[in-house]
Design a protein around this motif. Structure first.
Motif, PDB file in Angstrom:
ATOM      1  N   GLY A 130       1.287  -1.262  -0.302  1.00  0.00           N
ATOM      2  CA  GLY A 130       0.206   0.092  -0.346  1.00  0.00           C
ATOM      3  C   GLY A 130       0.567   1.200  -0.118  1.00  0.00           C
ATOM      4  O   GLY A 130       2.032   1.217  -0.653  1.00  0.00           O
ATOM      5  N   GLY A 131       0.402   2.148   0.633  1.00  0.00           N
ATOM      6  CA  GLY A 131       1.221   3.450   0.831  1.00  0.00           C
ATOM      7  C   GLY A 131       0.887   4.222  -0.735  1.00  0.00           C
ATOM      8  O   GLY A 131       0.035   4.118  -1.090  1.00  0.00           O
ATOM      9  N   SER A 132       1.776   5.747  -0.556  1.00  0.00           N
ATOM     10  CA  SER A 132       1.368   6.846  -1.492  1.00  0.00           C
ATOM     11  C   SER A 132       2.266   7.058  -2.227  1.00  0.00           C
ATOM     12  O   SER A 132       1.632   7.311  -3.899  1.00  0.00           O
ATOM     13  CB  SER A 132       1.816   8.388  -1.405  1.00  0.00           C
ATOM     14  N   CYS A 133       3.262   5.353  -3.272  1.00  0.00           N
ATOM     15  CA  CYS A 133       3.630   5.371  -4.055  1.00  0.00           C
ATOM     16  C   CYS A 133       3.271   3.618  -5.643  1.00  0.00           C
ATOM     17  O   CYS A 133       2.823   3.969  -6.511  1.00  0.00           O
ATOM     18  CB  CYS A 133       4.762   4.811  -3.886  1.00  0.00           C
ATOM     19  N   PHE A 134       3.734   2.980  -4.479  1.00  0.00           N
ATOM     20  CA  PHE A 134       3.947   1.105  -5.237  1.00  0.00           C
ATOM     21  C   PHE A 134       2.089   1.978  -6.168  1.00  0.00           C
ATOM     22  O   PHE A 134       1.944   1.193  -6.973  1.00  0.00           O
ATOM     23  CB  PHE A 134       3.325   0.202  -4.403  1.00  0.00           C
ATOM     24  N   ASP A 165       2.473   7.899   7.789  1.00  0.00           N
ATOM     25  CA  ASP A 165       1.424   8.150   6.869  1.00  0.00           C
ATOM     26  C   ASP A 165       0.749   6.975   6.289  1.00  0.00           C
ATOM     27  O   ASP A 165       0.753   6.038   6.545  1.00  0.00           O
ATOM     28  CB  ASP A 165       2.349   7.879   5.249  1.00  0.00           C
ATOM     29  N   LEU A 166      -0.945   7.314   6.272  1.00  0.00           N
ATOM     30  CA  LEU A 166      -1.867   6.583   5.794  1.00  0.00           C
ATOM     31  C   LEU A 166      -2.684   6.322   4.768  1.00  0.00           C
ATOM     32  O   LEU A 166      -3.745   5.381   3.971  1.00  0.00           O
ATOM     33  CB  LEU A 166      -2.603   6.975   6.396  1.00  0.00           C
ATOM     34  N   ARG A 167      -1.656   7.124   3.714  1.00  0.00           N
ATOM     35  CA  ARG A 167      -2.723   6.988   2.230  1.00  0.00           C
ATOM     36  C   ARG A 167      -2.364   5.543   1.796  1.00  0.00           C
ATOM     37  O   ARG A 167      -1.813   4.341   1.478  1.00  0.00           O
ATOM     38  CB  ARG A 167      -0.974   8.378   0.952  1.00  0.00           C
ATOM     39  N   ASP A 168      -3.933   5.671   1.547  1.00  0.00           N
ATOM     40  CA  ASP A 168      -4.053   3.950   0.545  1.00  0.00           C
ATOM     41  C   ASP A 168      -3.353   2.218   1.669  1.00  0.00           C
ATOM     42  O   ASP A 168      -3.184   1.707   1.219  1.00  0.00           O
ATOM     43  CB  ASP A 168      -3.264   3.815  -0.529  1.00  0.00           C
ATOM     44  N   ALA A 169      -3.286   2.653   2.676  1.00  0.00           N
ATOM     45  CA  ALA A 169      -2.922   1.523   3.483  1.00  0.00           C
ATOM     46  C   ALA A 169      -4.017   0.725   3.868  1.00  0.00           C
ATOM     47  O   ALA A 169      -5.060   0.544   3.874  1.00  0.00           O
ATOM     48  CB  ALA A 169      -3.325   2.222   5.290  1.00  0.00           C
ATOM     49  N   PRO A 170      -2.921  -0.449   3.485  1.00  0.00           N
ATOM     50  CA  PRO A 170      -4.049  -1.700   3.856  1.00  0.00           C
ATOM     51  C   PRO A 170      -5.286  -1.299   5.084  1.00  0.00           C
ATOM     52  O   PRO A 170      -6.129  -2.244   4.976  1.00  0.00           O
ATOM     53  CB  PRO A 170      -3.252  -2.840   4.007  1.00  0.00           C
ATOM     54  N   SER A 171      -4.921  -0.770   6.207  1.00  0.00           N
ATOM     55  CA  SER A 171      -5.665  -1.172   7.672  1.00  0.00           C
ATOM     56  C   SER A 171      -7.315  -0.445   6.906  1.00  0.00           C
ATOM     57  O   SER A 171      -8.092  -0.734   7.441  1.00  0.00           O
ATOM     58  CB  SER A 171      -5.205   0.106   8.340  1.00  0.00           C
ATOM     59  N   LEU A 172      -7.007   0.820   6.040  1.00  0.00           N
ATOM     60  CA  LEU A 172      -8.193   1.070   5.435  1.00  0.00           C
ATOM     61  C   LEU A 172      -9.129   0.278   4.723  1.00  0.00           C
ATOM     62  O   LEU A 172     -10.504   0.081   5.249  1.00  0.00           O
ATOM     63  CB  LEU A 172      -7.872   2.352   4.415  1.00  0.00           C
TER      64      LEU A 172
END
Ligand code: NAD
Length: 462
Positions: free
Chosen positions: A289-293, A357-364
């Motif tokens: 996840g994250g802001s890049c991949f 950073d929570l951007r596009d984190a699997p937790s969401l």
């Protein structure tokens, strides 16, 4: 050298601060006034290990300044970094509007001095020429406003003697160790067709290339890949697509391991020792996840589509990842059967440890899907629990410590492999739970230790 960094997010602020630390005079520009105020007061708007300390020392030395005044930044810098966000659009392509706004703004403020404009943002292949054109548009608009004459950017360049070149310098730092990565890069990639611009970039990075600020100063110089702009832009996308595919590969292997009764951690060790494969990025889990991949792989697939090429492998990597993000739900259903009315606790919320950073984190995804299935969701995260208000999370109760999290839970899911999760008082936590079940979404915890503490331990592919 005089440097201006525009955009003070995870990339811009780290880059600006580290360049100031190695002796350059850096002005960081951001259009978010609140952020600028915070940084001027000596505080970092993001959590990144070691960053605050460096900001303090670089600001005290006079090498690091912050402003929201783009004109001042452009006037100051001989090298101007564009480090604003390029988030994904719903179609998968990158939203380049922030880069465009900055390029136009730079054009409106260029003076007669030669400048190097550096694309640090991850931008679609071909953006080097596009940025040049937008800067020229900005320059022409300024000229038109001043003289009411309609002129093209090229004519203004001829008239005013404004000179600049564009360089692509993609960033490879990892959030959570961004300062370390900046001083210890595996390589520096520079794309340009201007020798003058390349020479200035080499001069800028010389202390880093010579490992003057590296953990191990005796290593050979950092390799510098000097290439054309499009290849430099492609290197960034290809690197992230490869890494994401490697994780999806081991996740696929983990899912097969689960079915045949093999242990993916052993399999990863066994294949990772092959020097052609390498052991990094072979940890099976609940997906990347994250802001890049996610955005970079989607953007590359989209670029391929634009050229009539279907990137099958990369599309599959994304699909495997989307499925993998639901694996924790499947495992919870296998153990608890019905999730409606159950309480699930998440250990970790950020997309990786040592970042906020929570951007596009699997937790969401997990929170959304657990809520959809009628489960109550609680969470504890070492950083988000301290700064929860800032993140605007919904559908989850953020607890202040791991024991409060465990209290009344039917299961826990380890989502982020924060180091402190290795040594929690799992014996005490198990006693506070309705059912001491641990879904280890990162294969990070000690299975035997957890079982001795009273947990039913469920890993991924083990
Ligand atoms: P970010 O969202 O954390 O930061 C972007 C910053 O730019 C924000 O502070 C925002 O206020 C500022 N900004 C936006 N428009 C502006 C304008 N017109 N003028 C001045 N400032 C403006 O983004 P990030 O994570 O640092 O990523 C930046 C770029 O680097 C992206 O293209 C990203 O893909 C790439 N990248 C990110 C990472 C990473 O780990 N985060 C790693 C490598 C590359």
């Amino acid at each position: 050298m005089r440097v201006c960094v525009i955009g003070t997010g995870y990339v811009g602020l780290v880059t600006g601060t580290c360049l100031a630390h190695i002796g350059h005079h850096v002005i960081c520009v951001d259009n978010n006034e609140e952020k600028v105020k915070l940084m001027k007061s000596g505080q970092s708007p993001i959590f990144e290990p070691g960053l605050s300390e460096l900001m303090t020392s670089a600001s005290a030395s006079g090498n690091l300044e912050f402003t929201s005044d783009l004109a001042a930044g452009v006037a100051h810098g001989e090298i101007l970094f564009i480090a604003v966000g390029t988030p994904p659009l719903p179609t998968g392509e990158s939203d380049t509007r922030y880069v465009e706004a900055v390029a136009r703004g730079i054009g409106a403020h260029l003076d007669g001095d030669y400048k190097v404009l550096v694309n640090k943002s991850t931008v679609p292949i071909g953006s080097g020429d596009w940025v040049r054109r937008i800067v020229l548009d900005g320059l022409a608009e300024r000229q038109k406003a001043q003289s009411s004459e309609g002129t093209t950017g090229e004519e203004v360049v001829a008239k005013t003697g404004v000179q600049f070149d564009v360089v692509s310098n993609p960033e490879f730092l990892r959030e959570g160790c961004a300062v370390h990565d900046t001083f210890n890069p595996d390589r520096i990639v520079l794309g340009s067709n201007s020798q003058r611009a390349m020479d200035m970039m080499i001069q800028l990075y010389k202390p880093i290339v010579d490992r003057k600020f590296a953990e191990n100063t005796s290593l050979p110089p950092v390799p510098v890949v000097m290439t054309d702009i499009s290849s430099a832009e492609m290197i960034k996308y290809a690197a992230n697509a490869f890494l994401a595919t490697k994780i999806s590969f081991i996740n696929e292997v983990a899912n097969i391991c689960d079915r045949v009764g093999a242990d993916v951690t052993q399999v990863a060790k066994g294949i990772g020792l092959d020097s052609r494969i390498g052991s990094k990025f072979l940890q099976a889990g609940i997906g990347w996840g994250g802001s890049c991949f996610p955005k970079d792989v989607s953007a590359l697939v989209h670029t391929a589509d634009d050229y009539g090429y279907e990137a099958h492998l990369m599309k599959a990597a994304v699909e495997v990842n989307e499925r993998q993000r639901l694996i924790a739900i499947e495992k919870l259903q296998q153990v608890l059967k019905i999730l409606k009315g159950k309480t699930v606790g998440l250990l970790g919320l950020t997309f990786k440890p040592d970042t906020d950073d929570l951007r596009d984190a699997p937790s969401l995804n997990l929170i959304e899907n657990l809520n959809r299935l009628g489960a109550k969701v609680k969470a504890y995260d070492p950083i988000v629990s301290q700064t929860g208000m800032r993140h605007g999370l919904s559908g989850v109760l953020v607890e202040t410590d791991p024991e409060r999290l465990a209290d009344g839970c039917d299961a826990l899911v380890l989502v982020t492999d924060w180091d402190e999760f290795r040594n929690l008082d799992y014996g005490k936590m198990a006693k506070l739970m309705n059912h001491p079940v641990m879904i280890d979404g990162r294969n990070f915890l000690d299975k035997k230790g957890l079982e001795a503490a009273g947990f039913q331990y469920v890993g991924i592919g083990r």
